[in-house]
Design a protein around this motif. Structure first.
Motif, PDB file in Angstrom:
ATOM      1  N   THR A  31       0.826  -1.188   0.000  1.00  0.00           N
ATOM      2  CA  THR A  31       0.000   0.000   0.000  1.00  0.00           C
ATOM      3  C   THR A  31       0.864   1.242   0.000  1.00  0.00           C
ATOM      4  O   THR A  31       1.774   1.374   0.793  1.00  0.00           O
ATOM      5  N   GLY A  32       0.576   2.180  -0.903  1.00  0.00           N
ATOM      6  CA  GLY A  32       1.272   3.461  -0.922  1.00  0.00           C
ATOM      7  C   GLY A  32       2.251   3.630  -2.052  1.00  0.00           C
ATOM      8  O   GLY A  32       2.433   4.741  -2.540  1.00  0.00           O
ATOM      9  N   ARG A  33       2.895   2.574  -2.522  1.00  0.00           N
ATOM     10  CA  ARG A  33       3.939   2.742  -3.526  1.00  0.00           C
ATOM     11  C   ARG A  33       3.393   3.311  -4.833  1.00  0.00           C
ATOM     12  O   ARG A  33       3.960   4.254  -5.394  1.00  0.00           O
ATOM     13  N   ASP A  34       2.297   2.740  -5.327  1.00  0.00           N
ATOM     14  CA  ASP A  34       1.724   3.234  -6.571  1.00  0.00           C
ATOM     15  C   ASP A  34       1.240   4.672  -6.421  1.00  0.00           C
ATOM     16  O   ASP A  34       1.382   5.482  -7.340  1.00  0.00           O
ATOM     17  N   ALA A  35       0.667   4.989  -5.262  1.00  0.00           N
ATOM     18  CA  ALA A  35       0.217   6.361  -5.023  1.00  0.00           C
ATOM     19  C   ALA A  35       1.388   7.327  -5.007  1.00  0.00           C
ATOM     20  O   ALA A  35       1.299   8.451  -5.517  1.00  0.00           O
ATOM     21  N   GLY A  62      -0.951  10.897   0.021  1.00  0.00           N
ATOM     22  CA  GLY A  62      -1.623  10.457   1.234  1.00  0.00           C
ATOM     23  C   GLY A  62      -0.780   9.536   2.095  1.00  0.00           C
ATOM     24  O   GLY A  62      -1.313   8.647   2.772  1.00  0.00           O
ATOM     25  N   VAL A  63       0.559   9.729   2.044  1.00  0.00           N
ATOM     26  CA  VAL A  63       1.464   8.910   2.851  1.00  0.00           C
ATOM     27  C   VAL A  63       2.391   9.841   3.624  1.00  0.00           C
ATOM     28  O   VAL A  63       2.397  11.054   3.413  1.00  0.00           O
ATOM     29  N   PRO A  65       6.151  11.406   4.582  1.00  0.00           N
ATOM     30  CA  PRO A  65       7.448  11.578   3.911  1.00  0.00           C
ATOM     31  C   PRO A  65       8.432  10.467   4.252  1.00  0.00           C
ATOM     32  O   PRO A  65       9.247  10.074   3.413  1.00  0.00           O
ATOM     33  N   SER A  66       8.360   9.949   5.484  1.00  0.00           N
ATOM     34  CA  SER A  66       9.296   8.895   5.877  1.00  0.00           C
ATOM     35  C   SER A  66       9.100   7.624   5.055  1.00  0.00           C
ATOM     36  O   SER A  66      10.054   6.885   4.805  1.00  0.00           O
ATOM     37  N   LEU A  67       7.857   7.362   4.604  1.00  0.00           N
ATOM     38  CA  LEU A  67       7.621   6.187   3.777  1.00  0.00           C
ATOM     39  C   LEU A  67       8.295   6.340   2.414  1.00  0.00           C
ATOM     40  O   LEU A  67       8.852   5.382   1.870  1.00  0.00           O
ATOM     41  N   ILE A  68       8.266   7.564   1.862  1.00  0.00           N
ATOM     42  CA  ILE A  68       8.939   7.798   0.587  1.00  0.00           C
ATOM     43  C   ILE A  68      10.440   7.584   0.745  1.00  0.00           C
ATOM     44  O   ILE A  68      11.091   6.962  -0.104  1.00  0.00           O
ATOM     45  N   VAL A  69      11.000   8.097   1.835  1.00  0.00           N
ATOM     46  CA  VAL A  69      12.438   7.925   2.085  1.00  0.00           C
ATOM     47  C   VAL A  69      12.763   6.444   2.238  1.00  0.00           C
ATOM     48  O   VAL A  69      13.774   5.957   1.704  1.00  0.00           O
TER      49      VAL A  69
END
Length: 206
Positions: A31-35, A62-63, A65-69
């Motif tokens: 969940t979140g990667r495609d977004a 909708g995630v 910033p730490s998840l992107i990192v």
């Protein structure tokens, strides 16, 4: 949905363009990667590289910033992931020359519907500055057009590869501009039936 919603990133004019992007299958798929990738494509298409922030991409996706990192490491690596035509080219050219025209159409349509975005259109509709657009087009030529030309039999391979690339961009632009429309309602097989013969003639060189 606008054209910008379906396109991807531009090359940075002053930011770093080197560095290793995330490779398919390396990041955890969840969940979140495609977004994140959809938000990044929008951000880099609409604004210069220097103006794009990880926080802004995170808010759009909708995630956190730490998840992107965690998944992409840095803005540079995220940019290289969404601006890289290589993975799309791997899928587009995964067919023998005799069946390539049909495969190209089916693959473009499938990728558009699965990813909710066109794999190639960002090279045309990027809103970055002149340097950014030039860099993106150079990457497109190297990863898509030149690679295709090297695989085509017969004479005028470079010219035919450029025309095939143009046909694929035209297909994506048409489906985007007429959305919703008949193209959305048509099956991939019907679109291939109508569109692939012209592409196959260019592949064959006839």
């Amino acid at each position: 949905m606008t054209i910008a919603d379906e396109t991807g990133a531009t090359e940075p004019a002053t930011g770093p363009v080197t560095g290793r992007p995330e490779q398919p299958g390396e990041a955890e798929q969840g969940t979140g990667r495609d977004a994140i990738l959809r938000a990044a494509r929008r951000a880099f298409a609409l604004r210069p590289y220097a103006d794009v922030t990880m926080r802004g991409i995170a808010a759009d996706a909708g995630v956190s910033p730490s998840l992107i990192v965690k998944r992409f490491g840095s803005k540079e690596h995220l940019f290289n992931t969404v601006a890289d035509f290589g993975p799309a080219a791997d899928e587009l050219f995964a067919a023998e020359p005799g069946a390539l025209g049909r495969h190209l159409v089916l693959t473009v349509v499938r990728m558009r519907r699965e990813q909710r975005g066109d794999p190639l259109l960002r090279v045309v509709f990027s809103l970055g500055n002149d340097d950014e657009r030039t860099l993106l087009r150079e990457r497109f030529r190297r990863q898509v057009t030149d690679r295709l030309a090297a695989s085509l039999p017969g004479p005028d391979a470079e010219l035919r590869a450029e025309l095939i690339a143009g046909q694929l961009l035209g297909l994506g632009a048409t489906l985007s501009l007429h959305r919703p429309g008949a193209g959305d309602r048509a099956t991939p097989e019907r679109l291939a039936e109508l569109y692939a013969p012209a592409l196959q003639r260019l592949v064959d060189g006839a």
